[in-house]
Design an enzyme around this catalytic site. Structure first.
Site, mmCIF file in Angstrom:
data_model
loop_
_atom_site.group_PDB
_atom_site.id
_atom_site.type_symbol
_atom_site.label_atom_id
_atom_site.label_comp_id
_atom_site.label_asym_id
_atom_site.label_seq_id
_atom_site.Cartn_x
_atom_site.Cartn_y
_atom_site.Cartn_z
ATOM 1 N N TYR A 34 1.130 -1.350 0.072
ATOM 2 C CA TYR A 34 -0.106 -0.276 -0.341
ATOM 3 C C TYR A 34 0.745 1.014 -0.250
ATOM 4 O O TYR A 34 2.079 1.986 0.603
ATOM 5 C CB TYR A 34 -1.274 -0.262 1.530
ATOM 6 C CG TYR A 34 -1.761 1.437 1.749
ATOM 7 C CD1 TYR A 34 -2.910 1.431 0.882
ATOM 8 C CD2 TYR A 34 -1.547 2.223 2.063
ATOM 9 C CE1 TYR A 34 -3.531 2.526 0.765
ATOM 10 C CE2 TYR A 34 -2.598 3.470 2.121
ATOM 11 C CZ TYR A 34 -3.268 3.952 1.793
ATOM 12 O OH TYR A 34 -3.949 4.883 2.207
ATOM 13 N N ASP A 57 9.567 3.430 0.163
ATOM 14 C CA ASP A 57 7.591 4.060 0.896
ATOM 15 C C ASP A 57 8.589 3.259 2.382
ATOM 16 O O ASP A 57 8.918 2.632 2.642
ATOM 17 C CB ASP A 57 7.151 3.054 0.724
ATOM 18 C CG ASP A 57 5.513 3.745 1.198
ATOM 19 O OD1 ASP A 57 5.940 4.626 2.043
ATOM 20 O OD2 ASP A 57 4.281 3.413 0.298
ATOM 21 N N LYS A 115 3.964 10.512 9.087
ATOM 22 C CA LYS A 115 3.098 9.609 9.682
ATOM 23 C C LYS A 115 4.086 10.246 11.774
ATOM 24 O O LYS A 115 3.842 11.097 11.566
ATOM 25 C CB LYS A 115 3.467 7.857 9.881
ATOM 26 C CG LYS A 115 2.109 7.476 9.259
ATOM 27 C CD LYS A 115 1.839 6.119 9.204
ATOM 28 C CE LYS A 115 1.160 5.629 7.987
ATOM 29 N NZ LYS A 115 -0.741 5.816 8.153
#
Length: 389
Positions: free
Chosen positions: A140, A224, A251
């Site tokens: 994802y 990522d 995050k």
């Protein structure tokens, strides 16, 4: 489900599709509603208190309402929350990230991990003059059309055709794709421990070979690290001994505020340089001083010793779970429970006092005490161990 939650949900479905804004938070019939968080704990509308192992999907490394973060953000916000000019806070954040990552040269900021991956892909294509991106099935990378699975609804065929999907861990498939599309691949995009793909870490041999193939075909290696940056002082990629051409963060670097970042080689990111580049990329709240200041506090306190201690706690919890017969993947402070019915597991854990991710993700935070960790472990064992099934 409490009458308060039900009443809120009835209001929500009248004004939001399915009563929900974030798909990743939905658990049938509908999730509870949060009211407040304090440290490692969260309270919902009905007064139910849980240990928060979701931590806003790994973002809250220091838990809820951290006093030092609240203090700095209040002080910064009092001077202005956002400006039509840059501020020193983004300079300091870029310097900090360069130092933490052992020399990833330059940085740009945005407001989410999704935006960071979007910017990363644009940078790769602008630098190489190539269109194609290779990604791994099941990983994802946010909600951008060009980064989701080919099977996702609403993605135009023309966009899907710009991305090549290969199976997780299949180096032969990567080599075939690079060879079949020789001179057309801008970057290979990888999450080294993808949450959606059961949080299984990539092997060192695979990552090493992946870097070699990318270099051979003059494609960029893009990592990522939106979730995994928390696992090492400079990000999970440092554990593998590699320096990505591009990396996406989010995050944990925002201290609980919206954030995204792209780091990379200076020549690769030069397309964004307004003096010489050809890519214009705005963002009204990108690098806003409140987020940058909060992130600086969060990272300053997330030292190598703190990271090692939190990872050791996570490894100990994972070991206790596996010893008890629970399937648990991951590394360090990130744990993924592998269950047949995640929604049923989620509700059982919630009632037992633990908030997990809807896919079984557990993310530890620094305010968690030994008592918290014991309670988490016991709750998971009571719900997921074979004898409890």
């Amino acid at each position: 489900m409490s009458s308060i939650d039900r009443a809120l949900y009835d209001r929500a479905i009248a004004v939001m599709p399915g009563g929900n804004t974030r798909s990743t938070l939905f658990v049938p019939p509908h999730p509870p509603y949060a009211v407040r968080g304090n440290g490692a704990e969260m309270t919902d509308e009905s007064g139910h208190v849980v240990i928060d192992c979701n931590n806003n999907y790994t973002a809250l490394i220091h838990g809820h309402a951290d006093p030092e973060i609240l203090e700095i953000t209040a002080a910064v916000a009092a001077e202005g929350t956002a400006f039509g000019l840059p501020t020193r806070y983004e300079v300091e954040m870029a310097e900090t990230l360069r130092e933490r990552t052992d020399g990833i040269e330059q940085w740009r900021f945005c407001n989410s991990g999704t935006e960071a991956v979007m910017m990363l892909m644009r940078a790769a294509r602008a630098h190489t003059g190539r269109d194609l991106i290779i990604r791994f099935k099941g990983s994802y990378h946010g909600t951008y059309d060009g980064a989701v699975s080919h099977s996702a609804n609403g993605v135009p065929a023309a966009v899907a055709s710009s991305v090549i999907e290969v199976p997780q861990g299949d180096i032969d498939a990567v080599e075939y794709a690079l060879t079949a599309h020789r001179g057309q691949v801008a970057a290979v995009l990888i999450d080294l421990m993808p949450n959606r793909a059961s949080l299984e870490p990539a092997t060192g041999e695979f990552v090493s070979r992946l870097g070699e193939l990318a270099r051979t075909h003059n494609a960029l290696l893009a990592v990522d690290e939106v979730i995994t940056f928390r696992l090492e002082y400079g990000g999970l990629h440092t554990r593998y001994g590699i320096t990505p051409d591009l990396v996406a963060l989010g995050k944990a670097i925002g201290g609980g505020y919206p954030v995204g970042a792209v780091g990379g080689r200076a020549d690769v990111l030069s397309s964004f340089n307004p003096l010489v580049g050809e890519v214009t990329w705005g963002g009204t709240f990108s690098a806003n001083p409140v987020t940058m200041a909060a992130g600086m506090v969060a990272l300053r306190r997330f030292t190598p010793n703190v990271i090692a201690e939190l990872n050791a706690s996570g490894d100990a919890v994972r070991q206790r779970l596996t010893d008890g017969g629970v399937a648990a993947n991951g590394s360090g402070s990130l744990i993924r429970l592998v269950t047949d019915d995640p929604a049923v597991t989620w509700w059982k854990l919630y009632r037992a006092g633990v908030l997990a991710g809807t896919n079984g993700l557990l993310a530890l935070s620094t305010p968690m005490t030994d008592d918290h960790l014991t309670s988490i472990t016991n709750a998971v064992l009571s719900v997921c161990a074979p004898e409890s099934a």
